[in-house]
Design an enzyme around this catalytic site. Sequence first.
Site, PDB file in Angstrom:
ATOM      1  CG  HIS A 187      -1.086   1.574  -4.276  1.00 12.17           C
ATOM      2  ND1 HIS A 187      -0.890   1.315  -5.612  1.00 12.17           N
ATOM      3  CD2 HIS A 187      -1.706   0.461  -3.773  1.00 12.17           C
ATOM      4  CE1 HIS A 187      -1.356   0.108  -5.908  1.00 12.17           C
ATOM      5  NE2 HIS A 187      -1.852  -0.425  -4.808  1.00 12.17           N
ATOM      6  CD  GLU A 231      -2.818  -1.248  -0.030  1.00 12.57           C
ATOM      7  OE1 GLU A 231      -2.966  -0.229  -0.740  1.00 12.57           O
ATOM      8  OE2 GLU A 231      -3.332  -2.345  -0.306  1.00 12.57           O
TER       9      GLU A 231
END
Length: 285
Positions: A201, A198
């Site tokens: 990202h 994550e």
Amino acid sequence: MQIKSLLLAAAAAPAALGAAVGTVKPFNCGTDAPSRQHIQMTKEIAEKEAAFTAAGGVSAQAAINVNVYFHVVASSTSLSGGYVTSTMINNQVSVLNTAYAPHGIQFTLKGTDYTVNSNWAVDGSELAMKKALRKGTYKDLNLYILKDLGDALGYCYFPTSVTSKSNDWYYDGCSILYNTLPGGDLTNYNLGHTSTHEVGHWFGLYHTFQGGCTGNGDYVADTPAQASASSGCPTGRDSCPSQTGLDPIHNYMDYSYDTCYEEFTAGQKTRMTSYFNQYRANASV
């Protein structure tokens, strides 16, 4: 967020059901697919990177130091309620540093706070929660450790141009399922690499299977084309046989088991640095 809206419906399931199945679930990232606007931003960054390389440029990239704030949002003060220990948090920071250090990125834990709120713990009222808890500037990473994220193990927001204190500014950061942290009980995904994925990202990286076998894929030249997400650790998988290279199953931006994850590419390092320097590095608020 379209994907996230579907996940929230699942998060509303009874707590007893969540407890029954919560330790075994497939990897699923709740981060929205990049918008057309963000893809255009990525194209422009990729073109600048390519032009720099073509001109014989050698990048002397300064190390990136990121302050991290953890917000543990649980339904109770028990571990099963999402109230993770300080040891789990410290170990999560260590996992991030091990994964990102080869690429010139370091994370420093700046603070941890704990909140017991049964609505926020299942990803309800996201904006209200973040307005109450968010710390630091746009260059600082906020990780929200939640009890339940529906079908997702985590989600995050891509870097972009934001105005301080706007909704987009508050939304920034990553939400992570509590039992994916090191020492958690989620089978195959409890070594901390959901956060590694994550945070990729947050630095502007797309999934390695973005775009499938055609077009520009994830807009990083050295990640092989990939038709769809991996599951487990499928050695030798080649979902785009007409394209060069096997599927990047060991790449942190795929959907593999934590034990299968090993790397970012040099191109991904450059992309993370480009996005951070353009949209985060100079943030004062």
